[in-house]
Design an enzyme around this catalytic site. Structure first.
Site, mmCIF file in Angstrom:
data_model
loop_
_atom_site.group_PDB
_atom_site.id
_atom_site.type_symbol
_atom_site.label_atom_id
_atom_site.label_comp_id
_atom_site.label_asym_id
_atom_site.label_seq_id
_atom_site.Cartn_x
_atom_site.Cartn_y
_atom_site.Cartn_z
ATOM 1 N N ARG A 164 0.843 -1.208 0.000
ATOM 2 C CA ARG A 164 0.000 0.000 0.000
ATOM 3 C C ARG A 164 0.874 1.252 0.000
ATOM 4 O O ARG A 164 1.944 1.287 0.616
ATOM 5 C CB ARG A 164 -0.902 0.026 1.249
ATOM 6 C CG ARG A 164 -1.966 -1.056 1.237
ATOM 7 C CD ARG A 164 -2.963 -0.904 2.346
ATOM 8 N NE ARG A 164 -2.321 -0.806 3.649
ATOM 9 C CZ ARG A 164 -2.940 -0.266 4.702
ATOM 10 N NH1 ARG A 164 -4.160 0.230 4.575
ATOM 11 N NH2 ARG A 164 -2.341 -0.201 5.871
ATOM 12 N N SER A 204 8.444 -4.979 6.002
ATOM 13 C CA SER A 204 8.184 -6.066 6.973
ATOM 14 C C SER A 204 9.116 -7.234 6.808
ATOM 15 O O SER A 204 8.687 -8.378 6.552
ATOM 16 C CB SER A 204 6.736 -6.497 6.823
ATOM 17 O OG SER A 204 5.915 -5.368 6.809
ATOM 18 N N ASP A 261 6.667 -3.839 10.274
ATOM 19 C CA ASP A 261 5.194 -3.756 10.401
ATOM 20 C C ASP A 261 4.731 -3.973 11.832
ATOM 21 O O ASP A 261 3.728 -3.397 12.270
ATOM 22 C CB ASP A 261 4.487 -4.713 9.439
ATOM 23 C CG ASP A 261 4.959 -6.143 9.577
ATOM 24 O OD1 ASP A 261 4.371 -7.018 8.908
ATOM 25 O OD2 ASP A 261 5.932 -6.394 10.320
HETATM 26 C C1 0WK Z 1 -1.429 -5.009 7.754
HETATM 27 C C2 0WK Z 1 -0.273 -4.048 8.012
HETATM 28 C C3 0WK Z 1 0.970 -4.518 7.299
HETATM 29 C C4 0WK Z 1 1.277 -5.931 7.731
HETATM 30 C C5 0WK Z 1 0.097 -6.802 7.477
HETATM 31 C C6 0WK Z 1 0.351 -8.187 7.976
HETATM 32 O O1 0WK Z 1 -0.597 -2.764 7.539
HETATM 33 O O2 0WK Z 1 2.044 -3.690 7.570
HETATM 34 O O3 0WK Z 1 2.397 -6.398 7.043
HETATM 35 O O4 0WK Z 1 -1.053 -6.307 8.143
HETATM 36 O O5 0WK Z 1 -0.723 -8.993 7.720
HETATM 37 P P1 0WK Z 1 -0.849 -9.904 6.436
HETATM 38 O O6 0WK Z 1 -1.312 -9.011 5.366
HETATM 39 O O7 0WK Z 1 0.479 -10.489 6.193
HETATM 40 O O8 0WK Z 1 -1.833 -10.916 6.786
HETATM 41 C C1 BGC Z 2 9.247 -10.852 8.787
HETATM 42 C C2 BGC Z 2 8.954 -9.780 9.810
HETATM 43 C C3 BGC Z 2 7.526 -9.347 9.733
HETATM 44 C C4 BGC Z 2 6.604 -10.540 9.801
HETATM 45 C C5 BGC Z 2 5.159 -10.166 9.691
HETATM 46 C C6 BGC Z 2 8.227 -11.957 8.892
HETATM 47 O O1 BGC Z 2 8.407 -12.874 7.875
HETATM 48 O O2 BGC Z 2 10.529 -11.384 8.960
HETATM 49 O O3 BGC Z 2 9.809 -8.695 9.611
HETATM 50 O O4 BGC Z 2 7.269 -8.489 10.803
HETATM 51 O O5 BGC Z 2 6.906 -11.448 8.780
HETATM 52 O O6 BGC Z 2 4.869 -9.550 8.510
#
Ligand code: 0WK
Ligand code: BGC
Length: 776
Positions: free
Chosen positions: A396, A460, A514
């Site tokens: 984003r 992240s 993140d």
């Molecule tokens: C939303 C946050 C973003 C993070 C994500 C993790 O804005 O920074 O990386 O959540 O959740 P995912 O999309 O990996 O399930």
């Molecule tokens: C990364 C982290 C991150 C996490 C959640 C991991 O794979 O090493 O830096 O915070 O994923 O997104």
């Protein structure tokens, strides 16, 4: 009398289409019949008894009734020995052949519909008690799959013979089932009641008829025998028709259950009526096929009676019990005891200490990376900031307008962009050019190409930060593998890409993990928030650690947020005693084998893969999908974690689980879907528990840092697994509560993601720079 005989005779000789034509004529007389029907009502009790008996497998008694009715006055009295209510029957006799035979196709269809409805009643929890068709559960959950074996005794009671069988079920392809049986006499009156009426068809049949009627004490004439034979035929016809109608209803329900356009099935059939009656089978087959034209129905006569079936049901029950035991044994490896979870917590704590200590930091698996975020927001943050959010499900670009003061506000505009797999796994330059291309598109979209805004970059992935705006990428995770990035300062890579674009200028002020962005976003709402957790594609946490404990940074005063990078917990083998062969397989199939072992046991990117590995193993062992491993099941990543969330949803009926498996090209049975649901539940439960054990170690560390007996703290959380999985967050909370009883932990879901947090950190970073500039 003659009229009736003629009528009866006439009917039996007619082909169906002739019968149809006759119908018109009869109906008229039927009207007559209806009139007549009234008195029959008197006799209805008998008629009902007929229809009731209609259903039974014993030879039709309706015919016997008609026999009585047809008898001459003096014969009738002799027959009275057989039944009391002769005079009503007399009336019934006069019309019954007409009523019996006119079961038109439409009528059969109606009966099929009524039977289908009564089946639903029988199946309904509330309607079953009053239902006529009881639909009794048999608890036979599976048909033989050829792996059954064993030696069984079977009793076969309820047919025309009572049999005791010894049934040997073996794996011998040529003769998988060997049987020995003994038939035991059944009482006389049963033999007489049913057997002998059948074969009245041929000359021989008439002779037989004469014999039987004589044995019944009547002196029948040839015509009598002819008439009796016609009545028998009509009664058996109707029986075959009615059975066809109810069978038709069952077949149509099977077709609906399977949701197929054309049902192909086999009806296993047995019973002396079907086997011995000369036309019964043919009639039944023909009528069934006429009633359910959209089904291919095969009728398979049971050669060895239901005794073998009973033995097979027992063998299947043994197989299913053994299968269930083996499946539970497999899943038992995922069911961690409190002791094991406390052990995970203790080991996490040890790894935290190793990551914080200078002398052990280098080898430590849980890196405890400093973030240079020294405080959580204090409400004085102010300004317009650009934020990037890379590393989760979506990339984003955000514009965040923060206004401090009494009525502080945060206004956010964002756009989501895809990161194609070939960019995630291409060159670093391509990746950062793609990022800058998205920024350019967003600035266009926001009409602010010329603005030189401060930017906060939520990145992240594990970065060794040397300052707020410098971070060396340690290693890629979560499916990213762009070249020439690991070991590089990703802020520099971004700045170079912006330069390459030569379209706009940006001031990259902060790089943020993140977890840190999520903590800041939640802390802006809830000041007690000092921990950030991501349970999403990846898994990680951060928290405000005492600066003095972060030995690689130095300094003694205050706190700094550390990005734990706990995903790598266990990379030194400290979790191998709870890692299963399925975890091993997932790791071996991953892009970063041997790394992020903890993450691979509890994050969204891998749970589906763990389930897929277990399903493959259970299928190979013949416990699932009839032992057929489909190409789909062999496809890595096909069983996405979102399917776990759907399959485990309490609102989802088994049929819907099967629909999901169907989507995955997995043709499943009800049992399969129950097992799949249990496997999903077991894998996600372990994920939530070991994640909870990790968090319990963090909050207890903070409590001890602050020398508190009891800690109240808030954890800011984000991530699709935590947000979307039906049970993950609840089990996670329970585990933290159980394993860190001295901490009261409030979990705050981040509504705005970490982009807002990155902007808040950028705001603090800008203010800090101004302060630093003023001091110099
Ligand atoms: C939303 C946050 C973003 C993070 C994500 C993790 O804005 O920074 O990386 O959540 O959740 P995912 O999309 O990996 O399930
Ligand atoms: C990364 C982290 C991150 C996490 C959640 C991991 O794979 O090493 O830096 O915070 O994923 O997104």
């Amino acid at each position: 009398m003659i009229a009736a005989q003629l009528l009866a005779y006439y009917f039996t000789e007619l082909k169906d289409d002739q019968l149809k034509k006759l119908q018109v004529m009869v109906t008229t007389s039927g009207m007559l019949g209806i009139g007549f029907w009234g008195p029959i009502t008197l006799g209805e009790e008998d008629v009902a008894c007929h229809s009731y008996k209609w259903g039974s497998t014993s030879p039709p008694t309706g015919g016997f009734t008609a026999l009585v009715a047809m008898a001459s006055r003096e014969d009738r009295h002799r027959l009275e020995g057989c039944c009391k209510k002769s005079y009503e029957l007399h009336l019934a006799w006069f019309y019954s052949p007409i009523v019996f035979s006119i079961v038109t196709h439409q009528t059969l269809k109606d009966i099929m519909g009524r039977f289908r409805r009564d089946m639903e009643y029988g199946l309904g929890r509330d309607t079953n008690p009053t239902a006529t068709v009881k639909m009794l559960p048999t608890f036979v959950r599976s048909i033989p799959d050829g792996s059954e074996k064993g030696d069984f005794i079977a009793l076969d009671l309820g047919g025309s013979n009572f049999r005791i069988l010894r049934v040997k079920v073996t794996q011998d392809k040529k003769q998988p089932v060997q049987m020995e049986s003994q038939v035991y006499e059944t009482p006389d009156d049963i033999i007489h009641g049913s057997g002998t009426q059948y074969s009245l068809r041929t000359k021989e049949g008439l002779k037989k008829c004469m014999e039987i009627l004589t044995r019944l004490g009547v002196e029948p004439s040839d015509e009598d025998c002819l008439a009796v034979r016609h009545v028998c035929t009509i009664v058996s016809f109707r029986s075959a028709n009615l059975i066809s109608a109810t069978l038709g209803a069952i077949l149509s329900r099977l077709k609906d259950n399977k949701g197929v356009a054309r049902l192909r099935t086999t009806v296993g059939i047995d019973g002396s009526l079907y086997k011995m009656h000369p036309q019964y089978a043919r009639r039944l087959h023909k009528t069934v096929r006429r009633l359910v034209p959209d089904s291919d129905v095969r009728f398979l006569l049971s050669e060895s009676g239901s005794g073998k079936g009973a033995a097979m049901v027992t063998a299947v029950a043994y197989r299913l019990t053994d299968q269930a035991r083996q499946i539970q044994e497999t899943l038992a490896e995922f069911r961690l005891s409190k002791g094991q979870l406390l052990e995970v917590k203790k080991r996490m704590r040890m790894e935290i200490e190793r990551g914080l200590k200078k002398e052990t930091h280098k080898e430590a698996t849980v890196k405890m990376l400093p973030t240079f975020v020294r405080s959580t927001p204090d409400g004085t943050e102010n300004g317009d900031f650009l934020a990037l959010d890379l590393g989760g499900t979506n990339f984003r670009v955000l514009l965040v307008k923060i206004r401090s003061g009494k009525k502080r506000t945060v206004e956010m505009h964002n756009k989501i962009y895809a990161i194609p797999i070939e960019v995630m796994q291409g060159t670093g330059e391509e990746l950062f050019d793609h990022i800058v291309h998205c920024i350019s598109d967003f600035l266009d979209y926001m009409g602010m190409k010329s603005a030189r805004l401060p930017l906060g970059f939520t990145f992240s992935f594990p970065c060794h930060q040397t300052s707020l705006d410098a971070g060396i990428l340690v290693t890629w995770t979560k499916g990213f593998r762009a070249t020439d990035c690991e070991g590089e300062d990703v802020v520099e890579l971004l700045r170079e890409a912006i330069k390459r674009k030569e379209e706009f200028e940006l001031d990259v002020v902060a790089i943020v993990n993140d977890t840190v962005g999520t903590m800041m976003t939640c802390a802006y709402e809830e000041p007690t928030c000092e921990v950030g957790l991501i349970a999403g594609t990846g898994s990680n946490a951060c928290y405000m650690e005492e600066l003095k404990n972060i030995e690689i940074v130095g300094g003694t005063e205050g706190r700094m947020c550390v990005n734990m990078e706990w995903g790598a917990f266990g990379d030194n083998g400290c979790l191998d005693d709870i890692r299963t062969k399925y975890d091993q397989a997932v790791d071996e199939n991953s892009l970063n084998e041997g790394k992020q072992r903890y993450e691979k046991m509890c994050s969204g990117m891998y749970l589906g893969e763990i389930v897929r590995q277990i399903l493959i193993d259970l299928t190979k062992r013949g416990f699932l999908f009839r032992g057929q491993i489909s190409e789909t099941l062999k496809t890595r990543g096909i069983f996405e974690t979102k399917f776990l969330s759907q399959i485990e949803s309490d609102r989802l009926a088994l049929l819907q689980v099967r629909a999901i498996l169907q989507q995955l090209g997995l043709d499943s049975t009800c049992d399969d879907s129950i097992i799949v649901k249990e496997v999903c539940g077991t894998v996600s439960r372990r994920a939530a528990q070991i994640c909870g054990a990790g968090m319990a170690a963090v909050v207890d560390k903070i409590r001890e840092n602050r020398g508190l007996d009891h800690l109240d703290i808030t954890v800011g959380v984000d991530g699709t697994l935590y947000k979307l999985h039906p049970h993950f967050s609840r089990i996670f909370h329970q585990t933290v509560k159980e394993l860190a009883p001295k901490c009261d932990v409030n979990f705050l879901l981040s509504e705005d993601g970490s982009g807002k947090g990155a902007a808040l950190i950028t705001a603090v970073g800008c203010r800090q720079r101004e302060l630093d500039a003023q001091q110099h």
